[in-house]
Design an enzyme around this catalytic site. Structure first.
Site: not given
Length: 537
Positions: A212, A254
């Site tokens: 956001d 990751e």
């Protein structure tokens, strides 16, 4: 009905480059416990609907613990599901059950600010001036003889002031409401906390994160006064942001996760910087969303979008509506068909039949463009913008404007699922948290499911074709010669999309097969005004 994959989605492919992602505003999607507000139990019960629709992923607007001053974008705890929506265990079940249906989950992170009920901010208020706790935010003494003037004159993202004074005399910064204090992203603890939050949700199986207000986090260290038109802007698109997102990208990599950023920037080159290979994967395309229903303007916007993404190899995103924007059938039925927050007003005349016809054509246009598509809940039902009675308005944009801005509640009204049930099958026996219009039943899912001419049928068919036919998704686009007021472009494998914006029927280009149209052709096989077609050459 669209085909559903039989196995969970891979976490390592580039699915996001051409995905159709469905935005869920949880409070208004489906109510599982009958309290009048949507929740995660309601979403879980409706997952088969989303699978049948044919979407690849679902993006949830904030479901975290929140006082809901700004619809959940005032977060009190990023690791806790708000009790109104359920619990963390319910979220984990939802993520897993969606994956079993081939639907990935994207969560919303709000990094620019937190709620004033967040533990950090409550500690900062209690600790007082000069404390380490206040360094996590932007606390400053005021100007003037007695500190009675705010520290600077920055404009708000909403209407109203951007600084609030606390009893000890200091002021704190909030680019949105006073209940949403801005974090100090120059502080390492702020960066460390958000990276841990990302790991928390990736470890629970989410495939991606929507960011956001992604261009607002970093502020000029001196917090200088704002001067219109002077670069660099003191709190939008600061260079320090890119180091933040490079760190985030390392975390996402990751887990095989992806990012989509809410980045409102007029400068194409600076916008593209956020999409470099070591930063965000995608960003929302607001220029397309705000563009009027005009052939030349839309073609230019499409060209500009593809051009600004090309240097960094990122896919474009396409969206017609979201939880902040006037619904498509309403916007396209007005004299001014573009979108501008500043232009929102009560009593704007709307031709819903015209708007619906254009929204159907826009659906085929959008789904044929290269890249990924975001579909806001209820758009597939052709829902119009609702007018909310003044005594039921929730949105702070309305109140901070002094009542002149209708706010965003009109696009957040609870969905109609069953025409003849209380609250149109939303799930509550009483009144939902926002009132549904008297004619809401006509848009109900159960009334549209068996109607081959319905908006829902159009979306289901289009999404199935987009998934199963060659030529859609990521890849090249080539404009074709076409009459004035008509857009025609080719994708790969002979796929052609034609959209008629003119006020008269248009001949279709030579083709072997008519795949799908947004409305019937005329008696001579021509494409009527405000209608789109998919063809196979």
């Amino acid at each position: 009905m669209a085909a559903v994959p039989s196995s969970p989605p891979s976490r390592t492919d580039d699915w996001w480059r051409d995905a159709v992602i469905y935005q869920v505003y949880p409070r208004s999607f489906a109510d599982g416990d009958g309290d009048g507000a949507g929740d995660l139990a309601g979403v879980r019960a409706r997952l088969p609907y989303l699978a049948a629709l044919g979407v690849d992923a679902v993006w949830f607007t904030p479901w975290y613990l929140s006082p809901l001053v700004d619809g959940g974008y005032d977060v009190a705890d990023y690791r806790t599901i708000d009790p109104a929506f359920g619990a963390i265990e319910e979220a984990e079940k939802l993520i897993s059950e969606a994956a079993d249906l081939g639907i990935r989950t994207i969560v919303d992170i709000v990094p620019n600010h937190v709620s004033d009920q967040h533990a950090w901010f409550r500690a900062a208020l209690a600790a007082g001036p000069g404390s380490p706790e206040r360094e996590l935010f932007h606390f400053r003494p005021g100007r003037g003889a007695h500190g009675e003037i705010p520290p600077n004159d920055w404009p708000s993202q909403f209407a109203g002031a951007t600084w609030t004074r606390v009893p000890d005399g200091e002021w704190y910064l909030h680019l949105f409401t006073p209940e949403q204090p801005d974090l100090n992203w120059a502080h390492p603890a702020v960066r460390r906390e958000h990276e841990e939050v990302l790991r928390f949700w990736f470890e629970r199986g989410v495939a991606g994160v929507r960011i956001d207000s992604a261009a607002l986090l970093a502020k000029h260290p001196d917090l200088p006064d704002f001067t219109e038109g002077v670069d660099p802007h003191p709190y939008i698109d600061q260079d320090e942001l890119h180091d933040i997102y490079r760190s985030w990208r390392a975390v996402a990599d990751e887990y095989g996760g992806v990012f989509v950023g809410e980045v409102w920037l007029p400068d194409a080159e600076r916008f593209a910087r956020y999409l470099r290979p070591d930063e965000l994967h995608t960003a929302f395309n607001f220029n397309f969303l705000a563009c009027p229903w005009e052939a030349d303007r839309l073609r230019r916007t499409i060209d500009d979008t593809l051009a600004e993404h090309a240097p960094v190899g990122a896919p474009a995103t396409w969206v017609l509506c979201n939880h902040d924007v006037t619904r498509t059938v309403t916007r396209y039925g007005r004299a001014e068909t573009g979108f501008d927050f500043a232009a929102k007003a009560y009593g704007t005349p709307t031709d819903l039949a015209l708007g619906t016809r254009r929204a159907r054509a826009a659906a085929l246009l959008t789904l044929a463009l290269p890249g990924s598509v975001y579909l806001y809940q209820g758009e597939e039902l052709g829902l119009p913008e609702a007018e909310i009675p003044l005594d039921r308005v929730h949105d702070p944009m309305h109140f901070r404007s002094g009542g002149t801005d209708p706010g965003r509640d009109g696009c957040r009204v609870p969905l109609p699922w069953a025409a003849d049930e209380p609250a149109c099958g939303f799930g509550s026996d009483g009144e939902p948290w926002l009132p549904q219009p008297a004619d809401w039943a006509r848009y109900a899912v159960d009334r549209q499911e068996d109607d081959p001419e319905s908006m829902l049928a159009l979306y289901r068919t289009a999404l199935l074709l987009r998934r199963t036919l060659a030529g859609f998704g990521d890849g090249p686009l080539t404009w074709l010669p076409s009459p004035e007021g008509v857009l025609a472009f080719a994708r790969t494998d002979g796929l052609v999309c034609v959209v008629n914006f003119a006020d008269r029927p248009a001949d279709l280009p030579p083709h072997e097969r008519l795949i799908l149209t947004s409305g019937p052709l005329d008696g001579q096989g021509r494409l009527p005004a405000d209608t789109a077609a998919w063809l196979q050459k």
